[in-house]
Design a protein around this motif. Structure first.
Motif, PDB file in Angstrom:
ATOM      1  N   PHE A   1      -1.009  11.388  -8.699  1.00 44.48           N
ATOM      2  CA  PHE A   1      -0.380  12.488  -9.435  1.00 44.48           C
ATOM      3  C   PHE A   1       0.993  12.779  -8.847  1.00 44.48           C
ATOM      4  O   PHE A   1       1.981  12.985  -9.579  1.00 44.48           O
ATOM      5  N   ASP A   2       1.082  12.783  -7.527  1.00 41.73           N
ATOM      6  CA  ASP A   2       2.354  13.032  -6.845  1.00 41.73           C
ATOM      7  C   ASP A   2       3.351  11.910  -7.113  1.00 41.73           C
ATOM      8  O   ASP A   2       4.544  12.157  -7.338  1.00 41.73           O
ATOM      9  N   ILE A   3       2.865  10.672  -7.099  1.00 43.87           N
ATOM     10  CA  ILE A   3       3.738   9.520  -7.346  1.00 43.87           C
ATOM     11  C   ILE A   3       4.354   9.588  -8.741  1.00 43.87           C
ATOM     12  O   ILE A   3       5.559   9.389  -8.931  1.00 43.87           O
ATOM     13  N   ILE A   4       3.528   9.895  -9.736  1.00 46.71           N
ATOM     14  CA  ILE A   4       4.023   9.991 -11.106  1.00 46.71           C
ATOM     15  C   ILE A   4       5.012  11.143 -11.236  1.00 46.71           C
ATOM     16  O   ILE A   4       6.034  11.043 -11.933  1.00 46.71           O
ATOM     17  N   GLY A   5       4.738  12.242 -10.532  1.00 44.43           N
ATOM     18  CA  GLY A   5       5.654  13.381 -10.561  1.00 44.43           C
ATOM     19  C   GLY A   5       7.025  13.038 -10.004  1.00 44.43           C
ATOM     20  O   GLY A   5       8.025  13.664 -10.372  1.00 44.43           O
ATOM     21  N   LYS A   6       7.077  12.039  -9.129  1.00 43.50           N
ATOM     22  CA  LYS A   6       8.352  11.594  -8.560  1.00 43.50           C
ATOM     23  C   LYS A   6       9.015  10.516  -9.399  1.00 43.50           C
ATOM     24  O   LYS A   6      10.075   9.990  -9.016  1.00 43.50           O
ATOM     25  N   GLY A   7       8.387  10.168 -10.523  1.00 41.38           N
ATOM     26  CA  GLY A   7       8.994   9.196 -11.429  1.00 41.38           C
ATOM     27  C   GLY A   7       8.643   7.756 -11.151  1.00 41.38           C
ATOM     28  O   GLY A   7       9.171   6.846 -11.791  1.00 41.38           O
ATOM     29  N   ARG A   8       7.719   7.506 -10.216  1.00 43.48           N
ATOM     30  CA  ARG A   8       7.303   6.131  -9.934  1.00 43.48           C
ATOM     31  C   ARG A   8       6.086   5.768 -10.760  1.00 43.48           C
ATOM     32  O   ARG A   8       5.305   6.626 -11.148  1.00 43.48           O
ATOM     33  N   ARG A   9       5.909   4.487 -11.010  1.00 43.20           N
ATOM     34  CA  ARG A   9       4.748   4.008 -11.743  1.00 43.20           C
ATOM     35  C   ARG A   9       4.006   2.893 -11.017  1.00 43.20           C
ATOM     36  O   ARG A   9       3.070   2.313 -11.551  1.00 43.20           O
ATOM     37  N   ARG A  10       4.421   2.618  -9.759  1.00 42.43           N
ATOM     38  CA  ARG A  10       3.772   1.572  -8.984  1.00 42.43           C
ATOM     39  C   ARG A  10       3.506   2.080  -7.570  1.00 42.43           C
ATOM     40  O   ARG A  10       4.276   2.877  -7.024  1.00 42.43           O
ATOM     41  N   PHE A  11       2.420   1.600  -6.978  1.00 35.75           N
ATOM     42  CA  PHE A  11       2.108   1.929  -5.598  1.00 35.75           C
ATOM     43  C   PHE A  11       2.951   1.075  -4.655  1.00 35.75           C
ATOM     44  O   PHE A  11       3.288  -0.072  -4.963  1.00 35.75           O
ATOM     45  N   THR A  12       3.283   1.622  -3.494  1.00 35.50           N
ATOM     46  CA  THR A  12       3.833   0.792  -2.432  1.00 35.50           C
ATOM     47  C   THR A  12       2.700  -0.043  -1.835  1.00 35.50           C
ATOM     48  O   THR A  12       1.524   0.143  -2.163  1.00 35.50           O
ATOM     49  N   ARG A  13       3.045  -0.941  -0.942  1.00 40.03           N
ATOM     50  CA  ARG A  13       2.023  -1.786  -0.309  1.00 40.03           C
ATOM     51  C   ARG A  13       0.981  -0.926   0.426  1.00 40.03           C
ATOM     52  O   ARG A  13      -0.232  -1.150   0.290  1.00 40.03           O
ATOM     53  N   GLU A  14       1.439   0.076   1.196  1.00 40.91           N
ATOM     54  CA  GLU A  14       0.490   0.903   1.939  1.00 40.91           C
ATOM     55  C   GLU A  14      -0.340   1.766   0.994  1.00 40.91           C
ATOM     56  O   GLU A  14      -1.542   1.955   1.212  1.00 40.91           O
ATOM     57  N   GLU A  15       0.271   2.307  -0.039  1.00 44.34           N
ATOM     58  CA  GLU A  15      -0.483   3.095  -1.018  1.00 44.34           C
ATOM     59  C   GLU A  15      -1.522   2.233  -1.712  1.00 44.34           C
ATOM     60  O   GLU A  15      -2.661   2.654  -1.923  1.00 44.34           O
ATOM     61  N   ARG A  16      -1.135   1.024  -2.043  1.00 41.96           N
ATOM     62  CA  ARG A  16      -2.067   0.109  -2.724  1.00 41.96           C
ATOM     63  C   ARG A  16      -3.259  -0.216  -1.825  1.00 41.96           C
ATOM     64  O   ARG A  16      -4.390  -0.354  -2.303  1.00 41.96           O
ATOM     65  N   ALA A  17      -3.024  -0.323  -0.523  1.00 41.20           N
ATOM     66  CA  ALA A  17      -4.114  -0.602   0.411  1.00 41.20           C
ATOM     67  C   ALA A  17      -5.103   0.566   0.433  1.00 41.20           C
ATOM     68  O   ALA A  17      -6.328   0.360   0.455  1.00 41.20           O
TER      69      ALA A  17
END
Length: 438
Positions: free
Chosen positions: A253-269
């Protein structure tokens, strides 16, 4: 690969033929009262958060999974009359520790249960899972000891999803303390090195949690007092999403609020760790998205179709019992001090993350937040954030990564000793009539 809606519905309906003794009288074509198509009546009323489009297919999928239990674990739990629940736990423990071949004359239901957990799907990246576990050591060691109670009571905000916990005797302070510590034990265990490998402690903990859920279903449905037309199937797959995915949902939810649509490597882990834990607990791939938008869509579809309903006799009693529970292993001066600090922190954590800061609403539920609570929360939060930042920095410093990780592992192991031995069992003698709890 995700199943089509028709395939999901067929899987749900198959419970009647696969487990007729348990589900033979359940009408899987019905829509239980707990599910609502009207967002005005739901827990979350906005089905389009921050431009994320929740589709009709998302809603249909949640509608179907609202009536799905856990076929393989339910089949094993259905052996309770024949073996007794203690014997089932002993057999499952041996199969987890030593392999199914070490269980002489293993029931076919146990063979199928273990095989389902061993069948790691192609969509799971185990290297990412291991990386996610290493990353989660930091939060588990420093934040979890203070936040677990606040997160746990958040699962009691709705009578339709909270009723199974009331039926298992969690309304008493001692039972509430055991359930909180068991929950903390499960998540802490799964981040230890090797814990989620086939013979690891995390794999076994997931099997025990899964069996406990099935024991609840077995006892509730067989009692003749569980109203499927109101509550659906006890602990359906969609009700396991919040426990396994809330941190990932908040992050997405926070990531989308910042305008991103993809996880970073650490977020994806971290996401992959959560997805694999959920797989071990029996959740299907359909409910375990791997993109920020997918995670938000799935959780929003669940929350925007769960009917509102706070019942003080169920929800309020569970919250009060959990807030009153004494969690430390003894009453030494240090543990009593920790209890007072942790309890204050938990109240504010719950208010901020699950009540949107609405103090009046929290108070009506039995969680009254005082200025002293806020002061303690601020002090503890500052300490936790500072310590976590130091360990994140050490993780990226040459020569310090292995040392800092070893320190975190020791701290998590000490926490596990503090939480105590997790039994993951339910006592059928404590079950109450569904109408009395609601």
């Amino acid at each position: 690969m995700s199943l089509s809606i028709d395939q999901v519905r067929a899987k749900v309906a198959s419970q009647k033929t696969l487990l007729p003794a348990l589900y033979g009288n359940v009408d899987f074509d019905t829509t239980p009262e707990r599910f609502t198509w009207d967002p005005a009546l739901a827990v979350v009323r906005d089905r389009q958060p921050m431009g994320v489009e929740v589709t009709q297919e998302d809603l249909d999928r949640v509608h179907a999974y609202t009536m799905l239990g856990d076929v393989v674990a339910d089949a094993y739990a259905s052996l309770i009359p024949q073996f007794g629940f203690r014997r089932l736990i002993d057999l499952l423990t041996r199969a987890c520790d030593q392999g199914i071949a070490a269980v002489p004359d293993a029931p076919p239901e146990l063979v199928a249960f273990i095989a389902a957990m061993e069948a790691t799907p192609d969509w799971v990246d185990m290297d990412l899972v291991r990386e996610g576990a290493r990353l989660d050591l930091n939060a588990t060691a420093h934040l979890a000891p203070f936040a677990v109670r606040g997160a746990f009571i958040a699962t009691f905000l709705n009578k339709y999803s909270a009723l199974p916990m009331a039926l298992t005797g969690t309304l008493s302070n001692d039972s509430a303390a055991r359930r909180v510590n068991e929950t903390a034990t499960f998540f802490a265990t799964t981040v230890l090195p090797g814990a989620l490998e086939r013979h690891g402690a995390g794999f076994k903990a997931a099997a025990m949690v899964r069996l406990m859920h099935s024991m609840v279903r077995f006892n509730a449905l067989r009692s003749g007092r569980w109203d499927v037309g109101v509550y659906g199937v006890p602990i359906p797959q969609v009700d396991q999403m919040p426990a396994g995915l809330i941190p990932i949902f908040l992050m997405s939810f926070d990531i989308i609020g910042k305008g991103r649509r993809r996880f970073t490597r650490e977020e994806r882990a971290r996401v992959e760790l959560a997805r694999y834990r959920c797989f071990l607990l029996g959740l299907p791939e359909d409910l375990l998205a791997d993109t920020p938008e997918g995670v938000v869509r799935a959780m929003t579809a669940r929350n925007s179709t769960l009917r509102q309903g706070f019942d003080d006799a169920t929800c309020g009693a569970l919250i009060r019992a959990t807030m009153a529970a004494y969690l430390p292993p003894d009453r030494s001066p240090a543990n009593r001090l920790h209890d007072r600090i942790e309890r204050r922190f938990a109240k504010v954590f719950f208010l901020k993350h699950f009540m949107k800061g609405d103090r009046a609403a929290a108070a009506r539920m039995g969680v009254e937040v005082t200025p002293a609570d806020r002061l303690v929360f601020g002090a503890v939060a500052l300490g936790v954030v500072t310590e976590m930042a130091a360990f994140r920095a050490a993780r990226h410093a040459p020569g310090l990564r292995e040392i800092s990780e070893a320190v975190l592992v020791r701290r998590v192991r000490r926490l596990l000793a503090r939480y105590g031995h997790a039994e993951y069992v339910t006592d059928a003698a404590r079950y109450r009539p569904a109408h009395a709890a609601a």
